[in-house]
Scaffold this active site. Structure first.
Site, PDB file in Angstrom:
ATOM      1  N   LYS A  43       0.857  -1.188   0.000  1.00 35.11           N
ATOM      2  CA  LYS A  43       0.000   0.000   0.000  1.00 35.11           C
ATOM      3  C   LYS A  43       0.888   1.231   0.000  1.00 35.11           C
ATOM      4  CE  LYS A  43       0.995   1.260   4.330  1.00 35.11           C
ATOM      5  NZ  LYS A  43       1.605   2.561   4.703  1.00 35.11           N
ATOM      6  N   ASP A  71      -2.153  -1.025  10.094  1.00 34.31           N
ATOM      7  CA  ASP A  71      -2.527  -1.131   8.675  1.00 34.31           C
ATOM      8  C   ASP A  71      -3.266  -2.425   8.351  1.00 34.31           C
ATOM      9  OD1 ASP A  71      -1.465   1.306   7.765  1.00 34.31           O
ATOM     10  OD2 ASP A  71       0.540   0.451   7.610  1.00 34.31           O
TER      11      ASP A  71
END
Length: 274
Positions: free
Chosen positions: A14, A133
């Protein structure tokens, strides 16, 4: 239950195109407001159930990680659901230490495999205990606005962008970067503003640079290549250069490859779909 007692999944990296630190909760944990998008580098995570109670984690690169989020996630899920032992194998495709969510991807991959094998269900509060995350990495979203400690995830409709990712061999420890942020502060900015005007930012950059000044070589290389929109991703040490124009992307990426080669930096480029 998966009768084969094994499962394999892929989890992507990401990038954070905007990251603000908005305060702390009552326990002192930092709160964030960030725009997160998938980047097409992948770790492949496989889990196979054992006949005993042991949990083992192995990586394709042969490394032993001081903070092994995959192992932490495996043990946490095993304890919560009273599971038998299992082996985890992770084929690493996401570079470590670049602020692109590799360790969180591995934790999310373990959780996803165990879900498929044993028919488990998690909520974001539990996933958050595996890493800030992890809720996003576990989700199927391609772009999201993530708030709080990472548990609030809202899909966002953002246009296509071209991303050049660059980083060196330095590694930032997230806890150390947040501790430094408490001391030096950040550059300011808000995710709402990014969604409106498309100017990337990362409030943690000043702190990360204070701890590891050499990470600025990636920013310098992207700037030298001609990128106008540049920001650090995550808590470091990677930087991203952004453009929405495909022809400009080709030109800038070629120049960035030359700049990266001169500095001994790693470089990746990809289009990020909405």
């Amino acid at each position: 239950m998966n009768m084969g007692m094994s499962f394999v999944t892929e989890i992507s990296a990401k990038i954070n195109t905007a990251l603000a630190v908005t305060g702390r909760d009552e326990r002192g944990f930092h709160l964030i407001d960030t725009i997160v998008r998938r980047f097409p580098l992948y770790d492949k995570v496989g889990v196979t159930v054992r006949k005993d109670d042991e949990v083992r984690v192995a990586y394709s690169d042969g490394r032993r990680y001081e903070r092994d989020n995959a192992l932490r996630a495996a043990l946490a899920v095993k304890e919560k659901f009273a599971l038998p032992g299992f082996d985890v194998y992770i084929d690493k495709g996401i570079p470590s230490g670049a602020g692109i969510g590799g360790s969180s991807a591995d934790a999310a991959g373990v959780a996803r495999c165990l879900k498929e094998i044993f028919g488990l269900e998690y909520d974001n509060c539990f996933l958050l205990t595996l890493g800030a995350d992890v809720p996003f990495q576990y989700s199927d979203l391609t772009s999201a606005r993530v708030r709080g400690k990472g548990e609030s995830i809202e899909p966002v409709d953002i246009g296509e962008i071209y991303v050049t990712l660059m980083f060196g061999n330095r590694v930032s420890l997230t806890a150390s970067v947040f501790a430094a942020f408490d001391f030096v502060g950040g550059i300011g900015g808000d995710a709402e503003g990014y969604l409106r005007d498309g100017i990337p930012f990362n409030e943690l950059e000043t702190a990360a640079v204070m701890l590891e000044p050499d990470i600025l070589e990636a920013r310098k290389a992207l700037s030298e290549a001609g990128f106008r929109k540049i920001t650090m991703t995550g808590s470091g040490c990677g930087y991203i250069g952004l453009t929405s124009d495909p022809e400009e992307n080709e030109r800038l990426y070629r120049a960035a490859q030359e700049s990266a080669a001169k500095r001994g930096l790693k470089i990746f480029n990809s289009v990020i779909k909405p």
